[in-house]
Scaffold this motif. Structure first.
Motif, PDB file in Angstrom:
ATOM      1  N   LEU A 146       0.826  -1.205   0.000  1.00  0.00           N
ATOM      2  CA  LEU A 146       0.000   0.000   0.000  1.00  0.00           C
ATOM      3  C   LEU A 146       0.859   1.253   0.000  1.00  0.00           C
ATOM      4  CD1 LEU A 146      -2.999   1.035   0.311  1.00  0.00           C
ATOM      5  CD2 LEU A 146      -2.504   1.204   2.754  1.00  0.00           C
ATOM      6  N   THR A 147       1.967   1.219   0.739  1.00  0.00           N
ATOM      7  CA  THR A 147       2.804   2.409   0.877  1.00  0.00           C
ATOM      8  C   THR A 147       4.214   2.181   0.350  1.00  0.00           C
ATOM      9  OG1 THR A 147       3.365   1.726   3.142  1.00  0.00           O
ATOM     10  CG2 THR A 147       1.512   3.241   2.872  1.00  0.00           C
ATOM     11  N   ASN A 167       3.584   6.137  -6.430  1.00  0.00           N
ATOM     12  CA  ASN A 167       2.613   5.846  -5.384  1.00  0.00           C
ATOM     13  C   ASN A 167       2.449   7.058  -4.459  1.00  0.00           C
ATOM     14  OD1 ASN A 167       0.973   4.744  -3.421  1.00  0.00           O
ATOM     15  ND2 ASN A 167       2.534   3.346  -2.615  1.00  0.00           N
ATOM     16  N   PRO A 168       1.267   7.676  -4.396  1.00  0.00           N
ATOM     17  CA  PRO A 168       1.088   8.858  -3.549  1.00  0.00           C
ATOM     18  C   PRO A 168       1.097   8.540  -2.057  1.00  0.00           C
ATOM     19  CG  PRO A 168      -1.009   8.201  -4.490  1.00  0.00           C
ATOM     20  CD  PRO A 168       0.037   7.322  -5.133  1.00  0.00           C
ATOM     21  N   LEU A 169       0.992   7.263  -1.700  1.00  0.00           N
ATOM     22  CA  LEU A 169       1.016   6.866  -0.291  1.00  0.00           C
ATOM     23  C   LEU A 169       2.396   6.368   0.131  1.00  0.00           C
ATOM     24  CD1 LEU A 169      -2.394   4.982   0.049  1.00  0.00           C
ATOM     25  CD2 LEU A 169      -1.876   7.374   0.555  1.00  0.00           C
ATOM     26  N   ALA A 170       3.389   6.514  -0.721  1.00  0.00           N
ATOM     27  CA  ALA A 170       4.723   5.992  -0.425  1.00  0.00           C
ATOM     28  C   ALA A 170       5.242   6.526   0.908  1.00  0.00           C
ATOM     29  CB  ALA A 170       5.688   6.349  -1.547  1.00  0.00           C
ATOM     30  N   GLY A 171       5.625   5.613   1.790  1.00  0.00           N
ATOM     31  CA  GLY A 171       6.280   5.988   3.028  1.00  0.00           C
ATOM     32  C   GLY A 171       5.377   6.292   4.198  1.00  0.00           C
ATOM     33  N   TYR A 172       4.073   6.397   3.985  1.00  0.00           N
ATOM     34  CA  TYR A 172       3.195   6.751   5.104  1.00  0.00           C
ATOM     35  C   TYR A 172       3.047   5.576   6.075  1.00  0.00           C
ATOM     36  CZ  TYR A 172       1.713  11.164   3.050  1.00  0.00           C
ATOM     37  OH  TYR A 172       1.693  12.444   2.555  1.00  0.00           O
ATOM     38  N   PRO A 173       3.012   5.857   7.380  1.00  0.00           N
ATOM     39  CA  PRO A 173       2.727   4.785   8.344  1.00  0.00           C
ATOM     40  C   PRO A 173       1.289   4.299   8.177  1.00  0.00           C
ATOM     41  CG  PRO A 173       2.737   6.923   9.435  1.00  0.00           C
ATOM     42  CD  PRO A 173       3.212   7.163   8.028  1.00  0.00           C
ATOM     43  N   VAL A 174       1.070   3.015   8.489  1.00  0.00           N
ATOM     44  CA  VAL A 174      -0.219   2.380   8.222  1.00  0.00           C
ATOM     45  C   VAL A 174      -0.851   1.873   9.513  1.00  0.00           C
ATOM     46  CG1 VAL A 174      -1.402   0.527   6.975  1.00  0.00           C
ATOM     47  CG2 VAL A 174       0.539   1.704   5.921  1.00  0.00           C
ATOM     48  N   LEU A 175      -2.131   2.150   9.670  1.00  0.00           N
ATOM     49  CA  LEU A 175      -2.946   1.549  10.720  1.00  0.00           C
ATOM     50  C   LEU A 175      -3.776   0.431  10.089  1.00  0.00           C
ATOM     51  CD1 LEU A 175      -4.529   1.366  13.442  1.00  0.00           C
ATOM     52  CD2 LEU A 175      -6.020   3.162  12.554  1.00  0.00           C
ATOM     53  N   ILE A 176      -3.787  -0.744  10.712  1.00  0.00           N
ATOM     54  CA  ILE A 176      -4.611  -1.854  10.260  1.00  0.00           C
ATOM     55  C   ILE A 176      -5.650  -2.150  11.342  1.00  0.00           C
ATOM     56  CG2 ILE A 176      -4.674  -4.294   9.618  1.00  0.00           C
ATOM     57  CD1 ILE A 176      -3.317  -2.685   7.512  1.00  0.00           C
ATOM     58  N   GLY A 177      -6.910  -2.102  10.960  1.00  0.00           N
ATOM     59  CA  GLY A 177      -7.990  -2.397  11.895  1.00  0.00           C
ATOM     60  C   GLY A 177      -8.807  -3.579  11.419  1.00  0.00           C
ATOM     61  N   THR A 178      -8.557  -4.753  12.004  1.00  0.00           N
ATOM     62  CA  THR A 178      -9.295  -5.966  11.627  1.00  0.00           C
ATOM     63  C   THR A 178     -10.120  -6.511  12.783  1.00  0.00           C
ATOM     64  OG1 THR A 178      -7.419  -7.351  12.249  1.00  0.00           O
ATOM     65  CG2 THR A 178      -7.533  -6.628   9.948  1.00  0.00           C
TER      66      THR A 178
END
Length: 801
Positions: A695-696, A723-734
């Motif tokens: 994704l990032t 990729n415009p999301l390159a490098g951003y930290p990611v939150l995963i909510g499952t």
């Protein structure tokens, strides 16, 4: 007959407002300067030729005197004639007044030898430039000379109030050509003409003839040359907005910022606010002009370089658009350093703030005298760009790669991306890595007052990120943070804490069990949830936030709090009550889908609020109602991962709009959430989860991905389709989501009845999903059952780091 009486090269002087120095304003006090006039009078001279009588013709001596009178006009008329165009009209009027015969046309050409720095005269003739141009391999390695000529034709009569600065056009055109790298002269000429029209005020009133000659191309001829004539209408991609912005004569410059004393994050934000409002600095001799911060990098914690016995630095970079000269921009940077609190120290020693100009457009500038340029020990108070030490500093190159990855060093002919890769390959494996960080502001009641109301920093997180120093590829930070979900709603799908006592009890247990942040939500986003008014949402959320903040248990009262809302008024109330972060499941656009005018208003309102409050925000991908709009077939042709590509494109567009341009969010304020469980099928959720690291990823998108760019002028030095999301930290909510329940559905022994698994019975399934999220490099996981998931995250981090 086509007869002419011509006067060439009439050398005079006149007070004019034109100046070759783009930073000097001579409009109030014209300066005496040389001019060269050429006159062409269209007159049938047959009668004079037959009679040999001057009265049947025009005395060129008298015409010259008429032109001279226009140049020494009365002071009362001087203001009108202070521009080159005004003077030209004055010459025409004086000459026509002294001509007693009927003429068909009078042409006046005015040259200003001192009005441009490099071209031979005012009409931009024989402008010598150097650029990469040619199809042969040897032509792609070195710049070669080209000669540019421009002649403009105005479609309407010019009045004396019209002012046109050819010196600025020359500078603008020179920067464009010398930064270009075309294969053909035809393309260079066409694009140069297009750039000129983009720069011109009222471009639709002009036609232009532009020629480009290539002297080094042929051995036995002076030069091949391409000459084209174009009008504004020939360039359909230009519009009023693009040329009006170009006409402001702004230039892009990249600045590096660092701090290792005091509240490092507050110092950097304060410096940026001063850059955006530098005219408010309470110091003398502030230069006139504009500075707009239009992009920022991520934030990095960096071990000190050169002088190692000092605290670690926080480093970042920003891209500004400015009308200031490089020297005036340096002056502003030094003023800001002083105001923020930098004091004299040892060289490369500790400092509250450090601002360096790294690039200034594509220009090479060195204000030192030539005899002092061999040393790097005399840079104080001087402008030297590109910064001479940038290639040895990862703490400069890494942030620059976030914002201008394709900027090419004019001496080294290497992009920022290439310079960083080259530096990392030579980096010792044992050297401390740069760590990407995310700060959280303190609560309003605990903030110390500062200029521009910059919040103090409560805490910051070191984020997991993959770097490649030398041959090593690993996670340097193995910390995945845990967000505890506190639903203060009566209708949430899981864990309803609608009483204050229940909410406080959950928060106490979550903190004791290891939660890093509490996410307080007062409006359920489950499919079919009842509407909740903003006032009711505030009544649910704010008391819970206040109760946590006023707890006698210090570990609870100090915990970070996020507010789960998509409404600006709720977010503001929660932040003022003590929250530190906003979690927006609609990424600023509101619940409407597809987007409408209301969505745009909602986006701008949330964007402006987050900028004002200075808090981080989690931007999640969704498409309105969580149970709807699951079709990603438009992305199928891009790759075998259509949901992933859809999220990158759709969420990426919102993140770009939020961060880019004047008044945007700082890049380090954003964490992204792919929105697992929102508008995705079971297989779509699994696709996202198992490929979350993509994704990032810092890479190009599939070539057919269509990501709309923010309105206005595109930023320079970016890679198309990156990729415009390159490098951003990611939150995963499952946590406990229905797709997990679908996967683990069971039938009764020997029967066909499907037994659904309730949300509270999906924690083991959640644990598997959390393990995958950690393996994919998630910065944070959002959970309901805290203690068990903290253990899962810790073990998964140990396994995958």
């Amino acid at each position: 007959m086509d007869d002419h009486i011509k006067v060439h090269g009439l050398s005079l002087t006149a007070p004019l407002s034109e100046s070759p120095w783009t930073t000097i304003d001579t409009s109030q006090k014209p300066v005496l300067q040389p001019i060269v006039i050429s006159l062409d009078i269209h007159l049938d001279i047959n009668a004079a030729g037959l009679s040999d009588d001057l009265t049947q013709s025009i005395s060129y001596s008298d015409v010259c005197k008429s032109a001279q009178r226009a140049c020494i006009n009365e002071p009362s008329a001087l203001a009108a004639a202070a521009t080159a165009y005004g003077l030209t009209e004055g010459i025409i009027e004086q000459c026509l007044a002294g001509i007693h015969l009927q003429i068909s046309q009078l042409d006046v050409e005015l040259e200003l030898p001192k009005a441009t720095l490099r071209a031979k005269n005012f009409l931009i003739r024989d402008l010598p430039l150097h650029t990469i141009i040619g199809i042969h391999p040897h032509e792609r390695h070195e710049k070669q000379p080209v000669i540019v000529n421009i002649e403009l034709f105005h479609a309407k009569d010019l009045d004396r109030s019209f002012k046109f600065n050819f010196a600025r056009l020359e500078r603008y055109l020179s920067d464009f050509v010398e930064a270009s790298s075309y294969l053909t002269v035809e393309a260079l000429a066409s694009e140069a003409a297009k750039e000129c029209f983009a720069w011109l005020p009222d471009p639709e009133l002009y036609t232009m003839t532009l020629s480009v000659a290539k002297p080094a191309a042929l051995r036995l001829a002076d030069a091949p040359e391409i000459s084209i004539t174009r009008a504004f209408s020939d360039f359909h991609s230009l519009d009023a907005e693009s040329h009006s912005e170009s006409a402001t004569n702004m230039i892009f410059a990249a600045l590096a910022l660092g701090s290792n004393l005091g509240d490092r994050f507050q110092n950097i934000e304060l410096a940026l606010r001063y850059l955006e409002n530098f005219q408010t600095l309470s110091v003398a001799n502030i230069p006139a002009g504009q500075i707009h911060v239009i992009d920022t990098s991520f934030l990095y914690e960096t071990a000190p370089m050169y002088v190692v016995s000092q605290p670690s630095f926080i480093n970042c970079a920003c891209l500004v658009e400015t009308s200031l000269s490089a020297f005036d921009l340096l002056r502003v940077c030094k003023m800001i350093e002083e105001v923020v609190g930098r004091v004299p120290s040892v060289r490369f020693g500790p400092r509250a703030i450090d601002l360096d100009i790294i690039t200034y457009g594509d220009r090479t500038v060195d204000t030192r005298i030539r005899s002092e340029r061999a040393s790097l020990d005399n840079l104080e108070g001087q402008v030297v760009v590109p910064h001479p030490r940038m290639t040895e500093r990862e703490f400069v190159l890494r942030p620059l790669k976030d914002i201008i990855p394709e900027w090419v060093h004019p001496q080294l002919n290497l992009s920022i991306r290439s310079l960083l890769a080259k530096l990392l390959l030579a980096k010792p494996a044992e050297e401390s890595p740069m760590r990407k960080v995310m700060p959280f502001p303190d609560t309003p009641s605990s903030r110390k007052s500062s200029a521009h109301d910059i919040p103090t920093t409560k805490a910051y997180w070191v984020l997991p990120e993959r770097h490649i120093p030398g041959h090593i590829n690993k996670l340097f930070s193995n910390r995945t943070y845990v967000m505890a979900t506190l639903n203060v709603t009566p209708d949430s799908f899981s864990d309803r804490h609608s009483t204050l006592l229940s909410a406080l009890s959950y928060a106490e247990n979550a903190v004791e069990q290891g939660a890093d942040i509490i996410d307080v939500g007062g409006y359920s986003t489950r499919p079919g949830a009842a509407f909740v008014s903003p006032a009711e949402e505030i009544e649910r959320v704010v008391p819970a936030v206040r109760a946590i903040r006023s707890s006698d248990d210090k570990s609870l009262s100090d915990v970070l709090i996020s507010v789960d809302t998509f409404r600006a008024e709720v977010a503001r109330a929660a932040i003022e009550a003590g929250a530190n972060c906003i979690n927006d499941v609609y990424a600023f656009s509101g619940p409407g889908y597809p987007v409408t005018e209301d969505s745009e208003e909602h986006f701008n309102e949330m964007r402006n609020l987050v900028v004002e409050l200075g808090v981080p925000v989690i931007m999640m991908h969704s498409r309105g109602d969580a149970g709807s709009n699951k079709d990603y077939s438009m992305y199928v042709r891009l790759s075998g991962k259509p949901v992933l590509e859809g999220v990158r494109a759709e969420l990426g567009e919102k993140v770009e709009r939020a961060t880019k341009g004047k008044g945007g969010l700082r890049r380090w304020k954003i964490m992204v959430d792919p929105g697992i469980g929102f508008s995705k099928s079971v297989e779509g959720n699994l696709e996202l989860l198992r490929n979350a690291s993509l994704l990032t990823v810092d890479a190009a998108l599939p070539p057919l991905t269509n990501i709309s760019k923010p309105a206005g002028r595109l930023l320079p030095y970016v890679t198309p389709r990156w990729n415009p999301l390159a490098g951003y930290p990611v939150l995963i909510g499952t946590s406990r989501k229905s797709f997990l329940g679908t996967i683990i559905m069971r039938t009764q022994p020997g029967g066909q009845t499907i037994l659904p698994r309730s949300a509270e019975n999906r924690d083991f399934a959640t644990a598997a999903a959390v393990t995958c999220a950690v393996q994919q490099g998630a910065a944070m996981v959002r959970v309901h059952e805290v203690e068990g998931m903290v253990d899962v995250a810790m073990v998964a981090s140990a396994l995958w780091s």
